[in-house]
Design an enzyme around this catalytic site. Structure first.
Site, PDB file in Angstrom:
ATOM      1  N   HIS A 279       0.835  -1.210   0.000  1.00  0.00           N
ATOM      2  CA  HIS A 279       0.000   0.000   0.000  1.00  0.00           C
ATOM      3  C   HIS A 279       0.870   1.260   0.000  1.00  0.00           C
ATOM      4  O   HIS A 279       0.917   1.975  -0.983  1.00  0.00           O
ATOM      5  CB  HIS A 279      -1.013   0.052   1.163  1.00  0.00           C
ATOM      6  CG  HIS A 279      -1.926  -1.113   1.221  1.00  0.00           C
ATOM      7  ND1 HIS A 279      -2.731  -1.471   0.161  1.00  0.00           N
ATOM      8  CD2 HIS A 279      -2.164  -2.028   2.201  1.00  0.00           C
ATOM      9  CE1 HIS A 279      -3.432  -2.544   0.489  1.00  0.00           C
ATOM     10  NE2 HIS A 279      -3.103  -2.902   1.718  1.00  0.00           N
ATOM     11  N   ASP A 330      -4.906  -8.166  -3.399  1.00  0.00           N
ATOM     12  CA  ASP A 330      -5.194  -7.971  -1.980  1.00  0.00           C
ATOM     13  C   ASP A 330      -6.504  -8.628  -1.546  1.00  0.00           C
ATOM     14  O   ASP A 330      -6.549  -9.823  -1.315  1.00  0.00           O
ATOM     15  CB  ASP A 330      -5.179  -6.460  -1.679  1.00  0.00           C
ATOM     16  CG  ASP A 330      -5.201  -6.145  -0.190  1.00  0.00           C
ATOM     17  OD1 ASP A 330      -5.226  -7.081   0.624  1.00  0.00           O
ATOM     18  OD2 ASP A 330      -5.181  -4.959   0.174  1.00  0.00           O
TER      19      ASP A 330
HETATM   20 ZN   LIG Z   1      -3.375  -6.836   2.722  1.00  0.00          ZN
END
Ligand SMILES: [Zn+2]
Length: 453
Positions: A279, A330
């Site tokens: 991220h 993800d």
């Molecule tokens: Zn994750």
């Protein structure tokens, strides 16, 4: 020994700005042995004597795609977390409900279906950020690595490689509150016991390797960070960590440790070329320098980051600072590496109101060679002699891709345009269908089993 010849209408070769026409690719078992562009050769087509038995690959053939960040069980949540608009907690409550219900058998079945969906999308290797380690009450299974072993077996049955990123997850908050309720099964007690358990894990199969992960600065106390990083270094294993996904994590880290999460990780030896920060959405300018100067990679997960309202990470600035970029799906709200790749450029356009931050070749690298390297497979992700025989073919004759030049594939194609996938020399997807798994049926059955109980 199995020899095969593939004739790609177009193939994206290492370092090329765009796909090359008419490329003959020869493989022996799990390796690419020769790569020969035929276009422009005289007499009419050199190598013609070997073309009769070559498998034609119409469209653009890419190296294997690497999905560098996955939580397989989140796939069960797709489409279920938007009721009454749906906030972050709607998502997290359901995530914990599903996490609470899985055991090694049901997780094997679910992950097999999810990884088969990944294969259909052209993914040849997954990085599974795995923290569902123990029984729901926190007790150990007879084999303390039974859940990790189930994921490794699921990847084998789906026909893809896996890096099992065994995740250290010890506390509920940055200030060290203990795990409770559904989180209890994530925890090993302390970082040393995490390392002892991982040390005993020897995954079955040449398709698998083990890496390490720090869940986040929320879930691993500062004095445990060095233990996890040290284990990864000693084993020459990739190390992943969720970093600054939400501003609240930054605020809590500053309050407890007096520094940003990136600074805290740097101070405990977590950053470096074998590390991937996942991220990296809310970074300071100093954080970007810390990551880039240390060679730390960054895995962007744009479709999940948009689904969870995380924000847009500074992709261009991180790349310029020296961080290699990789991609992950993800939460599997979407499984489509083409969408993840173009989102890196398109989100940057929205944020900056300027176009042209990443070339198509840079997006291809993020989806292929850089992602594989982030998972420890440095011999994959390139169509080149000596590389792993991964070939992902994308059609240029669908409603989405007709009339699109080969270089435009990352801006036009979707996962549904993948027609053939070869992983380590084995055909896993042919004519858009998985060769061994009925993917829609397997997903429906296994998700039903964990949702409706
Ligand atoms: Zn994750």
């Amino acid at each position: 020994m199995t020899t095969a010849r593939w004739l790609a209408q177009y193939a994206w070769l290492p370092g090329a700005a765009e796909p090359t026409a008419d490329v003959l690719i020869e493989t022996v078992d799990d390796r690419i042995t020769t790569v020969t562009p035929l276009a422009g050769r005289t007499p009419p087509t050199a190598g013609v004597e070997v073309l009769d038995d070559a498998v034609r690959l119409p469209g653009v053939t890419l190296p294997g795609l690497a999905n560098a960040h996955s939580h397989a069980f989140h796939r069960a949540l797709r489409g279920r977390t938007h009721d009454g608009r749906g906030d972050f907690w709607t998502w997290r409550d359901l995530m914990y409900t599903v996490a609470d219900r899985l055991d090694p058998d049901s997780y094997l079945a679910l992950a097999r279906a999810v990884y088969a969906e990944l294969a259909l999308a052209g993914v040849t290797c997954v990085g599974e950020f795995h923290y569902l380690h123990h029984r729901p009450d926190g007790g150990r299974y007879d084999d303390p690595n039974a859940m990790g072993a189930a994921l490794v077996e699921a990847a084998a049955q789906a026909g893809i490689r896996i890096t099992l990123l065994d995740t250290c997850y010890l506390t509920a908050t940055v200030d060290g509150r203990p795990l409770t309720g559904p989180q209890r099964r994530f925890g090993d007690g302390d970082a040393t016991r995490w390392a002892d358990r991982v040390e005993a894990f020897a995954p079955a199969g040449a398709h698998a390797r083990v890496g390490a992960a720090v869940h986040s600065v929320r879930a691993v106390p500062a004095d445990g960070l060095g233990t996890v990083a040290g284990w990864a270094r000693r084993h020459d294993a990739p190390l992943h960590v969720h970093l600054s996904e939400q501003p609240a994590e930054n605020d809590a880290c500053r309050a407890v440790h007096g520094r940003t999460p990136a600074r805290l990780l740097a101070d405990h030896g977590v950053l470096g070329p074998a590390t991937t920060a996942v991220h990296a959405t809310h970074l300071t300018s100093s954080d970007i320098v810390l990551l880039g100067a240390s060679g730390t990679g960054v895995c962007l997960c744009p479709t999940t980051e948009r689904d969870l309202a995380d924000g847009i990470g500074p992709a261009r600035r991180m790349a310029e600072a020296g961080s290699p970029l990789s991609l992950g799906s993800d939460s599997h709200a979407v499984v489509d590496l083409f969408e993840e790749a173009r989102a890196v450029e398109l989100d940057e356009r929205l944020g900056s109101r300027q176009r042209g931050h990443f070339t198509p070749a840079a997006l291809c690298d993020a989806a292929t060679v850089t992602g594989h390297a982030a998972l420890g497979w440095t011999d994959a992700g390139r169509i080149a002699p000596g590389g792993r025989a991964d070939l992902v073919t994308v059609r240029l004759d669908s409603a989405r891709t007709a009339g699109v030049p080969p270089v435009g594939v990352f801006f036009a194609a979707t996962a549904a345009d993948v027609t053939q996938v070869v992983v380590d020399g084995r055909v896993v997807v042919r004519d858009g269908r998985h060769t061994t798994v009925d993917v829609p049926a397997a997903l429906a059955d296994t998700i039903q089993a964990v949702i409706s109980r």
